[in-house]
Each structure stands twice: as structure tokens, then as C-alpha cells.
Design a protein around this motif. Structure first.
Motif, short mmCIF file in Angstrom:
data_model
loop_
_atom_site.label_atom_id
_atom_site.label_comp_id
_atom_site.label_asym_id
_atom_site.label_seq_id
_atom_site.Cartn_x
_atom_site.Cartn_y
_atom_site.Cartn_z
N GLU A 212 37.91 48.28 55.47
CA GLU A 212 37.05 49.32 54.90
C GLU A 212 35.65 48.77 54.58
O GLU A 212 35.50 47.62 54.16
N PRO A 213 34.62 49.61 54.77
CA PRO A 213 33.26 49.19 54.40
C PRO A 213 33.06 49.22 52.89
O PRO A 213 33.78 49.91 52.17
N ASP A 214 32.09 48.46 52.42
CA ASP A 214 31.72 48.43 51.00
C ASP A 214 32.95 48.14 50.13
O ASP A 214 33.20 48.81 49.12
N CYS A 215 33.69 47.12 50.52
CA CYS A 215 34.88 46.71 49.77
C CYS A 215 34.50 45.60 48.80
O CYS A 215 33.95 44.56 49.20
N ALA A 216 34.79 45.80 47.52
CA ALA A 216 34.43 44.82 46.49
C ALA A 216 35.22 43.53 46.63
O ALA A 216 34.71 42.45 46.32
N VAL A 217 36.46 43.62 47.09
CA VAL A 217 37.28 42.42 47.26
C VAL A 217 36.71 41.54 48.37
O VAL A 217 36.54 40.32 48.20
N LYS A 218 36.38 42.15 49.51
CA LYS A 218 35.81 41.37 50.61
C LYS A 218 34.47 40.77 50.21
O LYS A 218 34.13 39.66 50.62
N ALA A 219 33.72 41.50 49.40
CA ALA A 219 32.43 40.98 48.94
C ALA A 219 32.62 39.74 48.07
O ALA A 219 31.83 38.79 48.14
N GLU A 220 33.68 39.73 47.25
CA GLU A 220 33.96 38.57 46.41
C GLU A 220 34.36 37.37 47.26
O GLU A 220 33.99 36.23 46.95
N VAL A 221 35.11 37.61 48.32
CA VAL A 221 35.49 36.52 49.22
C VAL A 221 34.25 35.94 49.89
O VAL A 221 34.06 34.72 49.95
N GLU A 222 33.40 36.81 50.41
CA GLU A 222 32.19 36.37 51.10
C GLU A 222 31.24 35.63 50.17
O GLU A 222 30.54 34.71 50.60
N ALA A 223 31.26 35.99 48.89
CA ALA A 223 30.39 35.34 47.92
C ALA A 223 30.99 34.04 47.39
O ALA A 223 30.32 33.32 46.62
N GLY A 224 32.22 33.72 47.77
CA GLY A 224 32.86 32.50 47.32
C GLY A 224 33.46 32.58 45.94
O GLY A 224 33.84 31.55 45.36
N ARG A 225 33.58 33.79 45.41
CA ARG A 225 34.16 33.94 44.06
C ARG A 225 35.66 34.26 44.11
O ARG A 225 36.32 34.24 43.08
#
Length: 250
Positions: A212-225
Motif C-alpha cells: 500500500e502507498p503512504d504506509c507508516a510502517v514501511k516509512a519507519e523501515v526505510e527511515a531505519g527506525r
């Protein structure tokens, strides 16, 4: 269950308490916390198994404690990385050495006044930990096979052990129900403390955190958190649940 000593060699059951939680395999109920024991070496650490155990523990509303045993076999950097990974994910963590006597006082404090169950693959030293906490128990201890690198089962039945400080620990043969067929895929992330609070920030309320687009979980993975290992295990568990659903309704 309430139990009182009788006038003779036995006793009397005076009441049965309602069940707050229940595990099928091992068969235990009304447990306050689960001590999930792991090792980095002898046997080697298996993060998918650890995350699966933590998931099952969370589903039963048990308070988890991740206990790293055999500290004496690890490099300091390995211990630090492991504690940072799971402490950062929101779990209580503790590093001990049952054979070396390291961290046992801290573990005893975590167990005091509570009913606990130990979980973990064979060979990680669950019985050794109990023997170290309460000398005289003389529980059977198995060795890790040099050929397979796996431990051998030594505990054959569930037994509630008094380890002092009003602490009771269920010594069990281990968790043998590790399948996830009882879970709903839309609830899976809620059992990961490092993902549970992110759902409201996803674009879609039913986001599965995969494509899914704009996923907060994937964003956390990409940010290294959010640790990649945790996210990849989540995806593997999600696929397992979906595969069960496909077989169930086909």
C-alpha cells in the motif's frame, strides 16, 4: 485454583479461579508473564522463532520478558546489538548466564511475586536457569547436539516450581503450538509493539503494510527506525495467515 494443606499428607481444593489467559500447548493458565529465553550461540539465534513466540505471547495477553542466556559465549557487541534490537522494539530485555551466575539477581527480581512460564527452543538453558535460581531443584539438563546444533528436549511435563521470593515458574516441555491459524491478518501488526501505534498514520485504515502507498510502517523501515528483520518476519507471518485462509475457503 485455591489449595489448602489438609490434616494428612494431601490437601483440599477450596476454589477455582476464572481464567485470565490460557495456553493450549503447553497447557497452562492464569500466567502473569512469559520469559522467552534465547541464545546467540549454542544453539544459534533464530529471530523468526523468537518473533513467533513473542507474537503468540502477545496474543494471550502475557507480559513478555526477552531473556538472553549464555552471555559468556557472546561478544559484547553481539549482546549490545541484540538488546538494542528488542529493547528498541518495546520489549523488556535481560542478559544473563545461568552457568556463570551473571544477571540472576536481576532475573529473580523480575520473577518475584508473579507466575511465569518459560518459552524458547530446546537447548537455550531454561532448566539450567531454574536450577541456578533455586539450587536443589536438580532439573534434568540436556546438551546441544554437535551435529545439528539443536538442543534436546529434557522437560517432559508441566510443573509449577517455587523459585523463591513468592515466584512460581511453570517448567514446560516447550511451546509446541506455533502455527498462526487463529490470527486475523488485519490484527497481526497490533501484536508487534514497534508497529502497533503506526496504523493511524497509514493512508488506509485496513493497511497491511505490504504494497500500500503512504504506509507508516514501511516509512519507519526505510527511515531505519524499524528493524528490517522484524518487518520481514511480519511479512512472512502475514503470508502464512493468508495461505491458511486460502486453504480454508478453497
Amino acid at each position: 485454583m485455591r489449595y489448602e494443606d489438609g490434616p494428612g499428607p494431601g490437601g483440599v481444593i477450596t476454589g477455582i479461579l476464572p481464567r485470565r489467559n490460557q495456553l493450549v500447548r503447553p497447557p497452562v493458565a492464569n500466567v502473569d508473564q512469559a520469559v522467552v529465553v534465547v541464545t546467540i550461540k549454542n544453539p544459534d539465534l533464530q529471530l523468526p522463532l523468537l518473533d513467533r513466540l513473542l507474537l503468540l505471547v502477545a496474543h494471550q495477553d502475557l507480559d513478555p520478558l526477552v531473556c538472553l542466556n549464555k552471555l559468556d559465549l557472546c561478544r559484547p557487541s553481539e549482546v549490545q546489538d541484540f538488546l538494542a534490537l528488542y529493547g528498541g522494539a518495546g520489549y523488556r530485555t535481560l542478559a544473563i548466564s545461568a552457568n556463570g551466575g551473571i544477571g540472576l539477581a536481576e532475573l529473580a527480581a523480575e520473577l518475584a511475586g508473579r507466575v511465569s512460564v518459560m518459552a524458547g527452543q530446546s537447548g537455550v538453558g531454561k532448566s539450567s536457569i531454574l536450577n541456578a535460581l533455586r539450587p536443589g531443584l536438580e532439573l534434568r539438563v540436556g546438551r546441544v547436539s554437535q551435529g545439528s546444533g539443536r538442543g534436546r528436549h529434557t522437560t517432559r511435563r508441566v510443573e509449577l516450581l517455587d523459585v523463591g521470593n513468592a515466584a512460581l515458574v511453570a517448567d514446560t516441555p516447550g511451546f509446541s503450538r506455533l502455527d498462526l491459524d487463529f490470527l486475523d491478518k488485519f490484527e497481526l501488526a497490533s501484536y508487534f509493539p514497534d508497529m502497533a501505534g503506526l496504523q493511524p498514520d497509514c493512508r488506509f485504515p485496513d493497511c497491511l503494510h505490504r504494497h500500500e502507498p503512504d504506509c507508516a510502517v514501511k516509512a519507519e523501515v526505510e527511515a531505519g527506525r524499524l528493524a528490517p528483520s522484524r518487518y520481514l518476519n511480519y511479512l512472512a507471518f502475514l503470508e502464512e495467515i493468508e495461505e491458511f485462509e486460502r486453504r480454508k475457503y478453497s
